[in-house]
Structures are given as C-alpha cells and as structure tokens.
Scaffold this active site. Structure first.
Site, PDB file in Angstrom:
ATOM      1  N   PRO A  90       0.846  -1.203   0.000  1.00  0.00           N
ATOM      2  CA  PRO A  90       0.000   0.000   0.000  1.00  0.00           C
ATOM      3  C   PRO A  90       0.879   1.250   0.000  1.00  0.00           C
ATOM      4  CG  PRO A  90      -0.637  -1.536   1.755  1.00  0.00           C
ATOM      5  CD  PRO A  90       0.655  -2.030   1.185  1.00  0.00           C
ATOM      6  N   GLU A  91       0.605   2.155  -0.917  1.00  0.00           N
ATOM      7  CA  GLU A  91       1.362   3.405  -0.957  1.00  0.00           C
ATOM      8  C   GLU A  91       0.541   4.499  -0.288  1.00  0.00           C
ATOM      9  OE1 GLU A  91       3.979   4.252  -4.108  1.00  0.00           O
ATOM     10  OE2 GLU A  91       3.640   2.356  -5.129  1.00  0.00           O
TER      11      GLU A  91
END
Ligand SMILES: [Zn+2]
Length: 275
Positions: free
Chosen positions: A2-3
C-alpha cells in the site's frame, strides 16, 4: 505494497466513523512486525479522538496515548459494525462502541504500536526522518522542494523513493511522475533544472491527489476500511508496461533496476537530452 494514497483512502474511509468510539476489547492474532507495546487490555476504556496520517502511518489519537498503524506489504483495515470471526490472516482486532477495526495482513509486515504520543521515543524513531507531506500544501512548499533536490546527488528516482525529501512517492508514482515531467529517472536530483523541479512538484501533487480521489491503486489486493477497492491501476502510463508502446511517442517502454526496484520509463519522452 500500500502506498500513501491507499493509506490516505483507508484513513478517510473510517476516520469519521470511529471518531469518539470507546475501545471495549482488543484481540491479537499472530505477531506483527513489532509488538504492540502494552497489554491489549490496557487499551480498553480509552476513546479514539481522531485518525491522522503521517507518511504511511495512521495515527489514532486516543484520549490517553496514540496508536500507530502501518499496513506493511500486504495489510488492509476494515471497520464495520460486525465482522466474521478472526481469520488466519487477521492479526489485530479492536472492538469499539462504534464498530470493529481489524487489520488483515497475510505477510505480517504491518504493525500496530501503542505509544504515549508523537513525542514518544518509539514514535519519534519512526516519524522523525519522514519528508514533507505531498497532500498538504503547507508542508510541501515548492521552494523547500527545489532547495531539497539541490542537496541530493543520487538519481531523482531514488531520492523520491527514499521518502526523506517528500513522503509517499512510492515506486508506481515515482515512475509515473517522472514520465509526466519528461525526466530521465537516472538524472541526479541536484542536476534538475528549475523548470523540471517545478514540473515535478506539480506532478507529485496532482498524481497523488488524483490517486486518492480515485480510491488508491489496487495493483495487488488493496481495499479501504469499508471494503471498497480502487481504480488507479488502469491508468498507469509506464509502470508495469515494459515493451508496450508509449502512449505519447510509441517507443517501447523500458525497464531498469535502481536501488533494487524496477523503474519503467520511455527512453524518448524521458531522454537525458531533454530538459
Ligand atoms: Zn514516449
């Protein structure tokens, strides 16, 4: 992984629903990246005031202390009035008066950390090295960004990924913004022209804001805390497109390795000869 946009989308998906909730029970699954830092029962009776974000950390301010959550490589949160019994990949369950917050994390690089507050040495260790916040205009000032670039001789792609100048520009977004700006990923950060630095600043803000608006990237299996998944992956122009034709000039997209990560770029649009 997840960014930042996914983490921000996650935050927005449950922040208002959990605000004011009183913690009634906490259950742990298998060990995560770090231990919680207190007995789960110590959290019972505390109230969640608000959910903030710093870099990829979600900060749950409690009336006493703070919880820091990180989604690691594969984590996702759910917040719902009811959830099924803990599964083999659910490792943190926080029951509250307003619903259950659950961390699902098959690879267990995620973490939940109970600290006294942002000044707590454990929080400081994780938060103090973080760069400017790209989604916060007060934090991500263009003149600071331009000055910061001048201090780095490493390739611009690596400087963006390191997160010390600006947080949240992970591999996908770094590839995309450099393409948008026509900047070769190997260009030393300090060698960018001011025009390039200004374009890069604007592209980072635009790209991340757009990704948040669209629900984040779901190149893997991200979904927000309400179970909604995002759509940005259909819109990458270079990332993951090795050998496909560039949408601007039809040159095949190339890939190179930088700091153990794949960098996708168009050799013509991002030619070192351009500025
Ligand atoms: Zn091109």
């Amino acid at each position: 992984m997840p960014e930042l946009p996914e983490v921000e989308v996650t935050r927005r998906s449950f922040a208002s629903a959990i605000a004011g909730a009183c913690i009634t029970d906490v259950q742990l699954g298998k060990p995560l990246r770090w231990p919680l830092g207190c007995a789960p029962q110590d959290l019972v009776g505390r109230r969640v005031q608000q959910v903030r974000r710093r870099g990829k950390y979600l900060l749950l301010d409690l009336d006493r202390g703070m919880l820091m959550l990180h989604l690691g490589m594969s984590g996702s949160l759910r917040f719902a009035p009811q959830l099924p019994a803990l599964g083999p990949h659910d490792h943190f369950d926080m029951h509250t008066s307003q619903g259950i917050l659950r961390l699902h994390d098959p690879r267990r690089f995620g973490a939940v950390l109970a600290v006294d507050g942002e000044d707590d040495p454990r929080a400081q260790k994780l938060l103090s090295g973080l760069g400017m916040e790209p989604l916060d205009a007060q934090s991500f000032r263009v003149e600071d960004f331009v000055r910061g670039l001048q201090r780095h001789r490493s390739p611009i792609k690596s400087v963006l990924l390191a997160g010390k100048l600006v947080v949240g520009v992970g591999n996908i977004y770094a590839c995309e913004v450099l393409f948008t700006c026509g900047i070769h990923p190997s260009t030393p950060a300090c060698a960018l022209s001011s025009a390039q630095a200004l374009r890069l600043h604007a592209a980072i803000v635009d790209t991340l804001a757009q990704a948040v608006q669209r629900g984040g990237t779901t190149l893997r299996d991200f979904s927000d805390a309400a179970g909604q998944s995002g759509h940005f992956q259909t819109e990458t122009r270079v990332y993951g497109r090795q050998g496909q034709r560039c949408g601007v000039c039809a040159t095949p997209i190339q890939v190179l390795r930088q700091a153990q990560r794949s960098t996708y770029f168009c050799p013509l649009c991002q030619s070192t000869a351009r500025s």
